[in-house]
Design an enzyme around this catalytic site. Sequence first.
Site, mmCIF file in Angstrom:
data_model
loop_
_atom_site.group_PDB
_atom_site.id
_atom_site.type_symbol
_atom_site.label_atom_id
_atom_site.label_comp_id
_atom_site.label_asym_id
_atom_site.label_seq_id
_atom_site.Cartn_x
_atom_site.Cartn_y
_atom_site.Cartn_z
ATOM 1 N N ALA A 12 0.814 -1.225 0.000
ATOM 2 C CA ALA A 12 0.000 0.000 0.000
ATOM 3 C C ALA A 12 0.843 1.267 0.000
ATOM 4 O O ALA A 12 0.395 2.314 -0.460
ATOM 5 C CB ALA A 12 -0.941 -0.008 1.206
ATOM 6 N N ILE A 16 2.295 2.164 -6.882
ATOM 7 C CA ILE A 16 0.969 1.769 -7.390
ATOM 8 C C ILE A 16 -0.072 1.978 -6.299
ATOM 9 O O ILE A 16 -1.165 2.494 -6.551
ATOM 10 C CB ILE A 16 0.965 0.303 -7.885
ATOM 11 N N GLY A 17 0.298 1.605 -5.073
ATOM 12 C CA GLY A 17 -0.623 1.802 -3.944
ATOM 13 C C GLY A 17 -1.092 3.246 -3.853
ATOM 14 O O GLY A 17 -2.288 3.517 -3.653
ATOM 15 N N GLN A 112 0.720 -15.095 2.294
ATOM 16 C CA GLN A 112 -0.476 -14.292 2.026
ATOM 17 C C GLN A 112 -1.629 -15.187 1.562
ATOM 18 O O GLN A 112 -2.776 -14.989 1.957
ATOM 19 C CB GLN A 112 -0.176 -13.198 1.000
ATOM 20 N N VAL A 129 -1.170 -8.269 -8.745
ATOM 21 C CA VAL A 129 -0.527 -7.273 -9.605
ATOM 22 C C VAL A 129 0.992 -7.439 -9.543
ATOM 23 O O VAL A 129 1.692 -7.298 -10.544
ATOM 24 C CB VAL A 129 -0.931 -5.848 -9.163
ATOM 25 N N GLY A 130 1.505 -7.738 -8.373
ATOM 26 C CA GLY A 130 2.953 -7.833 -8.152
ATOM 27 C C GLY A 130 3.581 -8.921 -9.012
ATOM 28 O O GLY A 130 3.069 -10.041 -9.081
ATOM 29 N N ASP A 159 -1.892 -4.585 -20.002
ATOM 30 C CA ASP A 159 -1.481 -4.966 -21.354
ATOM 31 C C ASP A 159 -2.655 -4.790 -22.323
ATOM 32 O O ASP A 159 -2.489 -4.306 -23.437
ATOM 33 C CB ASP A 159 -0.994 -6.416 -21.345
ATOM 34 N N ARG A 162 -3.136 -1.144 -22.946
ATOM 35 C CA ARG A 162 -2.057 -0.644 -23.801
ATOM 36 C C ARG A 162 -2.314 -1.033 -25.257
ATOM 37 O O ARG A 162 -2.099 -0.232 -26.174
ATOM 38 C CB ARG A 162 -0.715 -1.248 -23.348
ATOM 39 N N HIS A 187 1.850 -12.322 -18.173
ATOM 40 C CA HIS A 187 2.150 -10.888 -18.117
ATOM 41 C C HIS A 187 3.667 -10.747 -18.107
ATOM 42 O O HIS A 187 4.304 -10.644 -17.062
ATOM 43 C CB HIS A 187 1.546 -10.239 -16.870
HETATM 44 P P1 NAI Z 1 6.943 -0.211 -5.158
HETATM 45 O O1 NAI Z 1 8.288 -0.778 -4.931
HETATM 46 O O2 NAI Z 1 6.760 1.246 -5.304
HETATM 47 O O3 NAI Z 1 5.971 -0.690 -3.992
HETATM 48 C C1 NAI Z 1 5.921 -2.001 -3.537
HETATM 49 C C2 NAI Z 1 5.492 -1.965 -2.082
HETATM 50 O O4 NAI Z 1 5.252 -3.294 -1.668
HETATM 51 C C3 NAI Z 1 6.523 -1.351 -1.144
HETATM 52 O O5 NAI Z 1 5.923 -0.332 -0.383
HETATM 53 C C4 NAI Z 1 6.936 -2.537 -0.276
HETATM 54 O O6 NAI Z 1 7.234 -2.163 1.041
HETATM 55 C C5 NAI Z 1 5.674 -3.399 -0.333
HETATM 56 N N1 NAI Z 1 5.871 -4.821 0.003
HETATM 57 C C6 NAI Z 1 6.943 -5.594 -0.265
HETATM 58 N N2 NAI Z 1 6.756 -6.824 0.246
HETATM 59 C C7 NAI Z 1 5.558 -6.814 0.854
HETATM 60 C C8 NAI Z 1 4.832 -7.781 1.597
HETATM 61 N N3 NAI Z 1 5.318 -8.998 1.825
HETATM 62 N N4 NAI Z 1 3.618 -7.416 2.088
HETATM 63 C C9 NAI Z 1 3.133 -6.194 1.887
HETATM 64 N N5 NAI Z 1 3.777 -5.230 1.213
HETATM 65 C C10 NAI Z 1 4.976 -5.533 0.698
HETATM 66 O O7 NAI Z 1 6.383 -1.004 -6.432
HETATM 67 P P2 NAI Z 1 5.163 -0.603 -7.393
HETATM 68 O O8 NAI Z 1 5.648 0.256 -8.475
HETATM 69 O O9 NAI Z 1 4.029 -0.158 -6.557
HETATM 70 O O10 NAI Z 1 4.857 -2.027 -8.069
HETATM 71 C C11 NAI Z 1 4.383 -3.111 -7.318
HETATM 72 C C12 NAI Z 1 4.412 -4.373 -8.147
HETATM 73 O O11 NAI Z 1 3.540 -4.299 -9.259
HETATM 74 C C13 NAI Z 1 5.790 -4.734 -8.740
HETATM 75 O O12 NAI Z 1 5.995 -6.125 -8.563
HETATM 76 C C14 NAI Z 1 5.622 -4.438 -10.206
HETATM 77 O O13 NAI Z 1 6.491 -5.214 -11.001
HETATM 78 C C15 NAI Z 1 4.184 -4.829 -10.402
HETATM 79 N N6 NAI Z 1 3.546 -4.310 -11.605
HETATM 80 C C16 NAI Z 1 2.679 -5.142 -12.274
HETATM 81 C C17 NAI Z 1 2.022 -4.727 -13.394
HETATM 82 C C18 NAI Z 1 1.087 -5.649 -14.135
HETATM 83 O O14 NAI Z 1 0.626 -5.247 -15.215
HETATM 84 N N7 NAI Z 1 0.746 -6.833 -13.663
HETATM 85 C C19 NAI Z 1 2.225 -3.375 -13.926
HETATM 86 C C20 NAI Z 1 3.109 -2.557 -13.146
HETATM 87 C C21 NAI Z 1 3.735 -3.025 -12.031
#
Ligand code: NAI
Length: 328
Positions: A12, A16-17, A112, A129-130, A159, A162, A187
């Site tokens: 969060a 993205i959060g 989780q 999403v991750g 995707d 896009r 993805h």
């Molecule tokens: P970010 O690095 O800004 O944020 C990730 C957050 O997750 C951080 O605040 C971190 O502390 C937290 N986190 C890490 N492990 C955790 C856990 N075990 N429990 C709860 N929180 C945890 O990354 P962002 O940019 O927000 O991206 C998040 C993910 O989304 C990445 O894996 C990225 O590759 C993925 N993503 C997927 C897309 C899709 O189309 N499926 C598109 C864009 C991003």
Amino acid sequence: TRTPVNVTVTGAAGQIGYALLFRIASGHLLGADVPVRLRLLEIPQGLKAAEGTAMELDDCAFPLLQGIEITDDPNVGFDGANVALLVGARPRTKGMERGDLLEANGGIFKPQGKAINDHAADDIKVLVVGNPANTNALIAQAAAPDVPAERFTAMTRLDHNRALSQLAKKTGAQVSDIKKLTIWGNHSATQYPDIFHAEIAGKNAAEVIADEQWLADDFIPTVAKRGAAIIEARGASSAASAANAAIDHVHTWVNGTAEGNWTSMGIPSDGSYGVPEGLISSFPVTTKNGTYEIVQGLDINEFSRARIDASVQELAEERDAVRALGLI
Ligand code: NAI
């Protein structure tokens, strides 16, 4: 008045959060008449930033937002959850092998999944999403044997969006004129955006374009590598568009696809289109009343078959790797 829906967001405090939570709270995820309670799940290092975001959520005075809880305990975070958006993941860092990446993410998505299994509401819907999103979804699903498998989905809607936008740009059509586009597979860079069944203002998109070279050398790589192009331009990865796609994915799942259209979702395969059963792969789906169905009976030409197979092969390899690691 309706009972509030519990929405859990992991990661969060991430970028993205930050783009996602405000839209959930303002009613874009579920509907403008559906109150929500937010649970923000973070790791200990992320808690303070999550609190800051929660302060801002308070300051928006969203009429639909009925509470925010912040925790680093998955058992608390998923307690009574109706919708879970699993955004937080372990990114690939320099020199990291795929096995290391999968293992690190297994350490996140397995517990989780277990917490969802033990504590979420009966109607839980999960969107991962991750990244690697499809395989992370598989790991979480395997850890939640009491939750119907089809509730675990992975995001390919970014995707899909896009691809819609690239197609609109190419043809001068409005995005709203384009229907029945499909993202198949993983993805990842192997994903396959398929326009052979798509329609542009009622006409077959592949016939309108009539340029296989453009498809192979321009459209497909542009969609597949868009994430890298965003990083290059913005100096940070896609966040608002990813959050928007997450909103779209869940909104469509809950509220249904329009007549004469479909969307793309990463979902557990039932064996359709030769995708091995159980792999979480992207398909064309219609949704209705909170359930989804794979669109059946599409002719898959050779051009598409080779590309779907390649992406599915990658998914099978990721599954085998997490199986070898004991994660599923
Ligand atoms: P970010 O690095 O800004 O944020 C990730 C957050 O997750 C951080 O605040 C971190 O502390 C937290 N986190 C890490 N492990 C955790 C856990 N075990 N429990 C709860 N929180 C945890 O990354 P962002 O940019 O927000 O991206 C998040 C993910 O989304 C990445 O894996 C990225 O590759 C993925 N993503 C997927 C897309 C899709 O189309 N499926 C598109 C864009 C991003």
